[in-house]
Design a protein around this motif. Structure first.
Motif, PDB file in Angstrom:
ATOM      1  N   LEU A  74     -10.624  11.316   1.424  1.00 29.26           N
ATOM      2  CA  LEU A  74      -9.153  10.756   2.052  1.00 29.26           C
ATOM      3  C   LEU A  74      -7.886  11.645   1.975  1.00 29.26           C
ATOM      4  O   LEU A  74      -6.688  10.895   1.842  1.00 29.26           O
ATOM      5  N   LYS A  75      -8.397  12.786   0.799  1.00 28.44           N
ATOM      6  CA  LYS A  75      -7.309  13.521   0.393  1.00 28.44           C
ATOM      7  C   LYS A  75      -6.356  14.801   1.292  1.00 28.44           C
ATOM      8  O   LYS A  75      -5.917  15.000   1.114  1.00 28.44           O
ATOM      9  N   ARG A  76      -7.470  14.856   2.301  1.00 28.61           N
ATOM     10  CA  ARG A  76      -7.473  15.741   3.615  1.00 28.61           C
ATOM     11  C   ARG A  76      -7.471  14.975   4.697  1.00 28.61           C
ATOM     12  O   ARG A  76      -6.486  14.940   5.344  1.00 28.61           O
ATOM     13  N   ALA A  77      -8.618  13.680   5.082  1.00 32.41           N
ATOM     14  CA  ALA A  77      -8.409  13.317   5.979  1.00 32.41           C
ATOM     15  C   ALA A  77      -8.150  12.118   6.248  1.00 32.41           C
ATOM     16  O   ALA A  77      -7.531  11.671   5.217  1.00 32.41           O
ATOM     17  N   LYS A  78      -8.090  11.179   7.188  1.00 32.33           N
ATOM     18  CA  LYS A  78      -7.864  10.014   7.679  1.00 32.33           C
ATOM     19  C   LYS A  78      -9.310   9.400   7.766  1.00 32.33           C
ATOM     20  O   LYS A  78     -10.195   9.078   6.966  1.00 32.33           O
ATOM     21  N   VAL A  79      -8.239   7.770   7.217  1.00 30.87           N
ATOM     22  CA  VAL A  79      -9.605   7.113   6.826  1.00 30.87           C
ATOM     23  C   VAL A  79     -10.515   6.746   8.363  1.00 30.87           C
ATOM     24  O   VAL A  79      -9.963   7.070   9.511  1.00 30.87           O
TER      25      VAL A  79
ATOM     26  N   PHE B 269     -12.923   1.209   8.969  1.00 30.21           N
ATOM     27  CA  PHE B 269     -12.392   0.047   8.287  1.00 30.21           C
ATOM     28  C   PHE B 269     -11.223  -1.027   8.656  1.00 30.21           C
ATOM     29  O   PHE B 269     -11.509  -1.866   8.429  1.00 30.21           O
TER      30      PHE B 269
ATOM     31  N   SER C  66      -3.202  13.230  -8.210  1.00 33.23           N
ATOM     32  CA  SER C  66      -1.739  13.554  -8.839  1.00 33.23           C
ATOM     33  C   SER C  66      -2.615  13.342 -10.514  1.00 33.23           C
ATOM     34  O   SER C  66      -3.538  12.582 -10.193  1.00 33.23           O
TER      35      SER C  66
ATOM     36  N   ALA D 145       1.067  -0.987   0.029  1.00 36.17           N
ATOM     37  CA  ALA D 145       0.302  -0.155  -0.187  1.00 36.17           C
ATOM     38  C   ALA D 145       1.000   1.603   0.383  1.00 36.17           C
ATOM     39  O   ALA D 145       0.420   2.430  -0.631  1.00 36.17           O
ATOM     40  N   ILE D 146       1.996   1.217   0.582  1.00 39.43           N
ATOM     41  CA  ILE D 146       2.838   2.524   0.329  1.00 39.43           C
ATOM     42  C   ILE D 146       3.167   2.911  -0.808  1.00 39.43           C
ATOM     43  O   ILE D 146       3.812   3.706  -0.990  1.00 39.43           O
TER      44      ILE D 146
ATOM     45  N   ASP E 256      -1.266   2.846  -3.960  1.00 37.36           N
ATOM     46  CA  ASP E 256      -2.378   1.941  -3.418  1.00 37.36           C
ATOM     47  C   ASP E 256      -3.017   2.798  -4.494  1.00 37.36           C
ATOM     48  O   ASP E 256      -2.869   4.073  -4.794  1.00 37.36           O
TER      49      ASP E 256
ATOM     50  N   TRP F  63     -13.651   4.679  -2.304  1.00 40.65           N
ATOM     51  CA  TRP F  63     -13.368   5.543  -1.311  1.00 40.65           C
ATOM     52  C   TRP F  63     -13.346   6.638  -1.680  1.00 40.65           C
ATOM     53  O   TRP F  63     -14.565   7.294  -2.128  1.00 40.65           O
TER      54      TRP F  63
ATOM     55  N   THR G  11      -4.597   6.919  -3.856  1.00 38.36           N
ATOM     56  CA  THR G  11      -3.344   8.177  -3.343  1.00 38.36           C
ATOM     57  C   THR G  11      -2.922   8.347  -5.216  1.00 38.36           C
ATOM     58  O   THR G  11      -2.932   9.849  -5.387  1.00 38.36           O
TER      59      THR G  11
ATOM     60  N   LYS H  32      -1.212  21.044  -4.178  1.00 41.92           N
ATOM     61  CA  LYS H  32      -0.194  21.789  -4.279  1.00 41.92           C
ATOM     62  C   LYS H  32      -0.125  22.920  -5.070  1.00 41.92           C
ATOM     63  O   LYS H  32       0.532  23.693  -4.851  1.00 41.92           O
TER      64      LYS H  32
END
Lengths: 437, 195
Positions: free
Chosen positions: A405-410, A414, A116, A105-106, A109, A401, A112, A345
């Motif tokens: 999630l762009k800004r906040a946590k899951v 879940f 972009s 996932a890192i 994923d 999803w 994310t 960005k």
């Protein structure tokens, strides 16, 4: 004075040209076909550039499209991955499975990468998309330099002029129309002003839009939902019809435009404080669509900009209002310019400038047949149904999803799912008496 | 625009990273691109928050421990070389075709180093031993609230007893490695990056 005289000599025919070739046709909805010719030339040039790169790059590996992914995935479920050949108990090696999944996932994923810009298969002569393409030949560099000159010195001033004229006309026009008493004449004039100014603004991005299935265009008293890629989406849709917009009141230039627009046409703008109050928002929107003569509301249920390769979770709030939903799918062609607004960005102004220095904005808009909530379906399921329909029509992938999630946590819920699955495995069967069923 | 080598020059210390981790130039470029995508505010390093925002990692029961492995020694930032160093543990071993030079330090993706990575996911305080308490805590992370304390304690008892050879009530790294000697670690702890 000589200087002023010279400036006047250049400016005057320039403005006349702009007026004749762009402004007047926009007012009458006539298309002179200049953009088509421009795009044809552009496509030919880009194809040539692609062939040059592929010739030179035969030794290097070709870029994988983003959808294939950059790591080899083993999508077996948790049970198989944990070597569940026997009735499982906890083993020290269980940690291998989770750490591998975590590291995967890192590295990559599916969420994310949606925040972009999409990677292109072939270069389109814009530096900003030249991530993996390399220097090939002198000729290509020369073409690139030529491209830069054309984009920044010829197209940008033109587009800037158009944008300026478009916005000023909008503000002035709507204020003037707003002075008239409420009547069908006012509505017609307001529609004319909105359409003309939107067409001018779309020309300001060299936008070429193909509308499909115009028979399903959103009707009055309905709600129009679409996938969100950029603030330009609004422009794209309003060029073909008038909508009542929903949004937060902003300051600055946006605020001026908002206040002007609402004078001639009932848009729904919310104060920042009101946005938190969901009941108030729902109530106002319900009131709006109850009046069948009012324009359809335009809503983007994703809540944030996604990069146009996928559709993320639709927030169910818009689907609780009731009424008929008119889905619309918008797909941009990334070859000519990247429309995605990465609000982490870039701010709005730099985003618009980047759009104005791209080649063009080419997109397809599909109107879809109206949908209503069925019996026994709750708002969330309805939202998912509409989301799937839009994803299929636009050729986008579907993700469950949340765009937030762009800004906040899951949310923690879940994670509890995964923990539940794992617990069932190590406790549910095996040597322990489990009471947790 | 520029040639491949000038692109790689954007990555600081790329040659030493390449030697240390064994990743190819192309892989490093891809990972650097990913690093920049995760670094939403363009800080030049990643914070815990950046990693926590990856959805698929946040739902992973061991997500927090994995994130901790990127921040050794209580640091709060990880730069690109630290990022890649952790990922290098998961490089597949069959990629190394040349015979290993015994004078060079062990590559990060050797079997032993992969086991060490897994070991430190359990070893919360980093003292080289997994105590009974640590085992219990990690198990609790993995199951959340789904399992009662007694059941979890009995699982912990059994696991520590099975692995502990010298009877000190804790699992050292050698005991850990011994209990997993039949396990195909290379295959289970490898991620192949397509070029």
């Amino acid at each position: 004075m000589e200087g002023a005289d010279l400036a006047g000599k250049i400016l005057y025919p320039w403005l006349m040209l702009v007026l004749g070739l762009i402004l007047l046709p926009s007012a009458f909805g006539v298309n002179l076909g200049i953009s088509e010719v421009y795009l044809k030339i552009l496509v030919k040039t880009l194809e040539w550039a692609t062939i040059r790169i592929e010739k030179g790059g035969r030794k290097e590996s070709i870029l994988n499209p983003a959808s294939v992914g950059i790591i080899e995935r083993d999508e077996s479920p948790m049970e198989k991955g944990l070597s569940g050949l026997r009735g499982r108990d906890f083993e020290l090696s269980d940690v291998f499975y989770f750490s591998k999944k975590g590291l995967e996932a890192i590295v990559e994923d599916e969420v994310t990468q949606r925040f972009s810009s999409e990677e292109l298969m072939s270069w389109n002569l814009l530096t900003r998309t030249n991530i993996n393409f390399h220097y090939i030949s002198v000729r290509l560099t020369l073409v690139w330099v030529l491209g830069v000159l054309v984009r920044y010195c010829v197209l940008l001033p033109l587009r800037f002029t158009l944008a300026f004229i478009g916005i000023s006309l909008l503000v002035v026009g709507t204020t003037l129309v707003g002075q008239l008493p409420a009547s069908s004449l006012r509505n017609r004039l307001s529609k004319l002003v909105h359409l003309t100014c939107c067409r001018i603004c779309v020309r300001a991005f060299s936008g070429t839009i193909h509308y499909h299935n115009k028979q399903y265009r959103p009707q009055n008293g309905g709600i129009c939902v679409a996938n969100h890629t950029s603030p330009i989406d609004v422009l794209i849709l309003t060029t073909d019809g008038c909508y009542a917009m929903v949004g937060q009141v902003h300051g600055g230039l946006m605020g001026i435009i908002q206040r002007a627009m609402v004078k001639s046409c009932p848009h729904v703008w919310f104060e920042r404080s009101e946005v938190k109050d969901r009941h108030l928002v729902t109530k106002r929107l319900k009131e709006h669509i109850a009046d069948k003569k009012k324009l359809p509301i335009l809503i983007f249920p994703e809540g944030t900009c996604i990069n146009n390769t996928s559709v993320m979770m639709f927030k169910k709030g818009s689907f609780e209002i009731g009424g008929t939903i008119h889905p619309v799918a918008i797909k941009y062609n990334p070859q000519f310019g990247d429309a995605f607004w990465n609000s982490c960005k870039y701010n709005m102004v730099s985003h618009l400038l980047r759009m104005m220095t791209s080649w063009a904005i080419v997109c397809d808009v599909w109107y879809m047949p109206p949908m209503t909530r069925e019996e026994g379906e709750d708002a969330a399921q309805f939202a998912n149904r509409v989301k799937s329909a839009i994803a299929i029509q636009g050729g986008l992938t579907e993700l469950p999803w949340d765009g937030g999630l762009k800004r906040a946590k899951v949310k923690d819920t879940f994670r509890e799912e995964q923990q539940k699955n794992y617990s069932k495995m190590i406790v549910g069967n095996g040597s322990l008496n489990s009471k947790s069923d | 625009m520029g040639s491949l080598s000038s692109r790689a020059a954007v990555i600081p210390d790329v040659d030493s990273i390449r030697r240390e981790t064994g990743f190819s130039q192309a892989c490093l470029l891809r990972l650097h691109h990913r690093f920049q995508a995760l670094d939403r505010d363009n800080k030049g390093y990643l914070s815990r928050m950046d990693l926590q925002q990856i959805g698929a990692l946040a739902v992973n029961p061991l997500g927090d421990r994995i994130i901790d492995s990127f921040f050794p020694d209580r640091s709060q930032r990880v730069d690109f070389s630290g990022f890649v160093r952790v990922l290098a543990h998961f490089r597949p071993t069959e990629e190394d075709s040349e015979i290993r030079d015994p004078n060079k330090p062990e590559p990060l993706n050797s079997r032993m180093n992969k086991l060490r990575f897994a070991f430190q996911l359990y070893d919360l305080d980093g003292d080289g031993k997994i105590s009974w308490k640590e085992m219990l805590q990690v198990l609790r992370l993995m199951v959340g609230v789904q399992v009662t304390e007694e059941q979890l304690e009995s699982i912990t008892d059994r696991t520590v007893q099975e692995a502990d050879e010298d009877g000190d009530g804790a699992v050292s790294f050698l005991e850990f490695a011994k209990s997993l000697e039949k396990m195909d670690v290379e295959q289970k702890m490898s991620i192949r990056i397509l070029k």
